[in-house]
Write a protein that holds these residues in place. Structure first.
Motif, PDB file in Angstrom:
ATOM      1  N   MET A   1       0.825  -1.208   0.000  1.00 48.65           N
ATOM      2  CA  MET A   1       0.000   0.000   0.000  1.00 48.65           C
ATOM      3  C   MET A   1       0.860   1.260   0.000  1.00 48.65           C
ATOM      4  O   MET A   1       0.495   2.277  -0.574  1.00 48.65           O
ATOM      5  N   GLU A   2       2.040   1.162   0.634  1.00 55.56           N
ATOM      6  CA  GLU A   2       2.931   2.312   0.693  1.00 55.56           C
ATOM      7  C   GLU A   2       3.712   2.503  -0.604  1.00 55.56           C
ATOM      8  O   GLU A   2       4.096   3.627  -0.942  1.00 55.56           O
ATOM      9  N   ASP A   3       3.953   1.414  -1.323  1.00 56.70           N
ATOM     10  CA  ASP A   3       4.726   1.482  -2.567  1.00 56.70           C
ATOM     11  C   ASP A   3       4.065   0.608  -3.638  1.00 56.70           C
ATOM     12  O   ASP A   3       4.430  -0.553  -3.812  1.00 56.70           O
ATOM     13  N   PRO A   4       3.091   1.162  -4.363  1.00 54.70           N
ATOM     14  CA  PRO A   4       2.360   0.388  -5.372  1.00 54.70           C
ATOM     15  C   PRO A   4       3.252  -0.219  -6.453  1.00 54.70           C
ATOM     16  O   PRO A   4       2.873  -1.211  -7.072  1.00 54.70           O
ATOM     17  N   ARG A   5       4.427   0.349  -6.665  1.00 56.42           N
ATOM     18  CA  ARG A   5       5.334  -0.209  -7.684  1.00 56.42           C
ATOM     19  C   ARG A   5       5.824  -1.602  -7.310  1.00 56.42           C
ATOM     20  O   ARG A   5       6.290  -2.355  -8.171  1.00 56.42           O
ATOM     21  N   SER A   6       5.724  -1.938  -6.034  1.00 58.62           N
ATOM     22  CA  SER A   6       6.232  -3.227  -5.559  1.00 58.62           C
ATOM     23  C   SER A   6       5.196  -4.341  -5.630  1.00 58.62           C
ATOM     24  O   SER A   6       5.506  -5.496  -5.316  1.00 58.62           O
ATOM     25  N   ILE A   7       3.973  -4.011  -6.041  1.00 57.11           N
ATOM     26  CA  ILE A   7       2.868  -4.961  -5.921  1.00 57.11           C
ATOM     27  C   ILE A   7       3.172  -6.306  -6.596  1.00 57.11           C
ATOM     28  O   ILE A   7       2.978  -7.374  -5.998  1.00 57.11           O
ATOM     29  N   THR A   8       3.652  -6.285  -7.818  1.00 58.62           N
ATOM     30  CA  THR A   8       3.883  -7.534  -8.553  1.00 58.62           C
ATOM     31  C   THR A   8       4.874  -8.449  -7.842  1.00 58.62           C
ATOM     32  O   THR A   8       4.616  -9.647  -7.630  1.00 58.62           O
ATOM     33  N   SER A   9       6.018  -7.882  -7.446  1.00 64.86           N
ATOM     34  CA  SER A   9       7.046  -8.708  -6.805  1.00 64.86           C
ATOM     35  C   SER A   9       6.622  -9.155  -5.412  1.00 64.86           C
ATOM     36  O   SER A   9       6.859 -10.310  -5.012  1.00 64.86           O
ATOM     37  N   VAL A  10       5.964  -8.262  -4.660  1.00 62.18           N
ATOM     38  CA  VAL A  10       5.542  -8.630  -3.310  1.00 62.18           C
ATOM     39  C   VAL A  10       4.453  -9.701  -3.347  1.00 62.18           C
ATOM     40  O   VAL A  10       4.420 -10.606  -2.501  1.00 62.18           O
ATOM     41  N   LEU A  11       3.575  -9.645  -4.334  1.00 60.16           N
ATOM     42  CA  LEU A  11       2.570 -10.699  -4.479  1.00 60.16           C
ATOM     43  C   LEU A  11       3.228 -12.062  -4.682  1.00 60.16           C
ATOM     44  O   LEU A  11       2.764 -13.072  -4.143  1.00 60.16           O
ATOM     45  N   SER A  12       4.309 -12.104  -5.458  1.00 62.17           N
ATOM     46  CA  SER A  12       5.034 -13.370  -5.653  1.00 62.17           C
ATOM     47  C   SER A  12       5.597 -13.882  -4.337  1.00 62.17           C
ATOM     48  O   SER A  12       5.541 -15.083  -4.036  1.00 62.17           O
ATOM     49  N   VAL A  13       6.139 -12.962  -3.526  1.00 61.10           N
ATOM     50  CA  VAL A  13       6.675 -13.358  -2.224  1.00 61.10           C
ATOM     51  C   VAL A  13       5.555 -13.860  -1.325  1.00 61.10           C
ATOM     52  O   VAL A  13       5.719 -14.837  -0.575  1.00 61.10           O
ATOM     53  N   MET A  14       4.396 -13.220  -1.408  1.00 54.20           N
ATOM     54  CA  MET A  14       3.254 -13.662  -0.602  1.00 54.20           C
ATOM     55  C   MET A  14       2.805 -15.058  -0.996  1.00 54.20           C
ATOM     56  O   MET A  14       2.426 -15.866  -0.136  1.00 54.20           O
ATOM     57  N   TRP A  15       2.855 -15.369  -2.287  1.00 55.84           N
ATOM     58  CA  TRP A  15       2.520 -16.723  -2.735  1.00 55.84           C
ATOM     59  C   TRP A  15       3.541 -17.732  -2.199  1.00 55.84           C
ATOM     60  O   TRP A  15       3.192 -18.864  -1.846  1.00 55.84           O
ATOM     61  N   VAL A  16       4.802 -17.306  -2.125  1.00 56.95           N
ATOM     62  CA  VAL A  16       5.837 -18.180  -1.562  1.00 56.95           C
ATOM     63  C   VAL A  16       5.554 -18.455  -0.087  1.00 56.95           C
ATOM     64  O   VAL A  16       5.620 -19.602   0.371  1.00 56.95           O
ATOM     65  N   LEU A  17       5.224 -17.396   0.653  1.00 58.50           N
ATOM     66  CA  LEU A  17       4.913 -17.570   2.070  1.00 58.50           C
ATOM     67  C   LEU A  17       3.701 -18.474   2.259  1.00 58.50           C
ATOM     68  O   LEU A  17       3.661 -19.296   3.182  1.00 58.50           O
ATOM     69  N   ARG A  18       2.709 -18.308   1.384  1.00 61.02           N
ATOM     70  CA  ARG A  18       1.526 -19.165   1.449  1.00 61.02           C
ATOM     71  C   ARG A  18       1.909 -20.627   1.210  1.00 61.02           C
ATOM     72  O   ARG A  18       1.417 -21.531   1.908  1.00 61.02           O
ATOM     73  N   ALA A  19       2.784 -20.864   0.252  1.00 59.99           N
ATOM     74  CA  ALA A  19       3.235 -22.232  -0.028  1.00 59.99           C
ATOM     75  C   ALA A  19       3.974 -22.813   1.178  1.00 59.99           C
ATOM     76  O   ALA A  19       3.779 -23.983   1.538  1.00 59.99           O
ATOM     77  N   LEU A  20       4.810 -22.004   1.815  1.00 57.83           N
ATOM     78  CA  LEU A  20       5.537 -22.468   2.995  1.00 57.83           C
ATOM     79  C   LEU A  20       4.576 -22.795   4.143  1.00 57.83           C
ATOM     80  O   LEU A  20       4.754 -23.795   4.847  1.00 57.83           O
ATOM     81  N   GLU A  21       3.560 -21.945   4.327  1.00 57.23           N
ATOM     82  CA  GLU A  21       2.573 -22.214   5.373  1.00 57.23           C
ATOM     83  C   GLU A  21       1.842 -23.524   5.106  1.00 57.23           C
ATOM     84  O   GLU A  21       1.586 -24.309   6.030  1.00 57.23           O
ATOM     85  N   ARG A  22       1.538 -23.794   3.847  1.00 58.00           N
ATOM     86  CA  ARG A  22       0.875 -25.048   3.484  1.00 58.00           C
ATOM     87  C   ARG A  22       1.811 -26.237   3.709  1.00 58.00           C
ATOM     88  O   ARG A  22       1.355 -27.311   4.134  1.00 58.00           O
TER      89      ARG A  22
END
Length: 242
Positions: free
Chosen positions: A183-204
């Motif tokens: 939210m603070e840096d919209p330019r980061s959305i694409t890359s941060v979403l990928s990291v979030m998917w990684v974290l989700r995979a690790l949680e699973r």
């Protein structure tokens, strides 16, 4: 009847002993492969190693083939031996466990694919500290759950069950932090979403390791704890249960 490491060495049929031991050994081999998949996928992400990421993805077929082979072995044992009591629990636990191991392999492949995406991004490494920390915890969970299965170790299985709660808490905190950063840096959305998917995979992956530990408790004690809150477990009573 509790299972110990000697339980499955007391059959009249030596061949049956070998079949049961082979099931365990093949499960451990599959577990070792998926554990390495998780490790390599995270390394590929952190180091931007696209070659290693592709290697992890390529191993997915091998993991799937191992699952099919072990399932077929379990089916043959059930058909030929018609096992009962602890032997039946072992075969059923192996069948369930290979399904979770295959899914851990799937999650490792997802991490590898996101590693490829991030290796082509110039938007920094936000969230990599969290990925590194959580990945270490879930890899230990996978290793401990497999060790507990190999040794019929209730204490180690219970440790994994409680560790899953800690991983879930860290995952939630990391996701909130990344949401704020986006939210603070919209330019980061694409890359941060990928990291979030990684974290989700690790949680699973942590969830699947937790399932493996629960199968050990079922195998050794004949008790299904899948729908029991870990905080409600009477562990001393569980250890003494016959």
């Amino acid at each position: 009847m509790d299972i110990t490491s000697d339980t499955h060495s007391q059959h009249i049929s030596r061949q049956f002993n070998h079949e049961l031991e082979d099931l365990k050994n093949h499960l451990m081999a599959m577990g070792g492969l998926v554990e390495k998949q998780v490790q390599d996928a995270v390394i590929a992400l952190i180091e931007g190693d696209s070659s290693l990421a592709r290697q992890v993805s390529d191993q997915d077929r091998t993991v799937n083939d191992m699952q099919i082979k072990i399932d077929e072995e379990c089916t043959r044992v059930l058909a030929r031996r018609q096992p009962a009591a602890s032997d039946l629990r072992l075969v059923m636990a192996v069948t369930r466990a290979v399904s979770d191991l295959e899914r851990i392999g799937d999650e490792a492949t997802k991490i590898a694919r996101n590693a490829l995406t991030l290796s082509e991004s110039d938007n920094g490494k936000k969230g990599f500290v969290e990925v590194r920390h959580i990945s270490e915890r879930v890899r230990n969970m996978v290793r401990d759950s497999l060790t507990s299965f190999a040794r019929f170790d209730i204490d180690l299985a219970l440790k994994v069950v409680h560790e899953d709660e800690a991983v879930d808490s860290e995952y939630t905190t990391a996701m909130r932090s990344l949401m704020t950063f986006m939210m603070e840096d919209p330019r980061s959305i694409t890359s941060v979403l990928s990291v979030m998917w990684v974290l989700r995979a690790l949680e699973r992956i942590g969830d699947h390791a937790n399932n493996l530990a629960e199968y050990v408790i079922y195998l050794v004690k004949g008790l299904d704890i899948r729908h029991i809150d870990p905080d409600d477990l009477d562990e001393e009573a569980l250890k003494q249960r016959n």
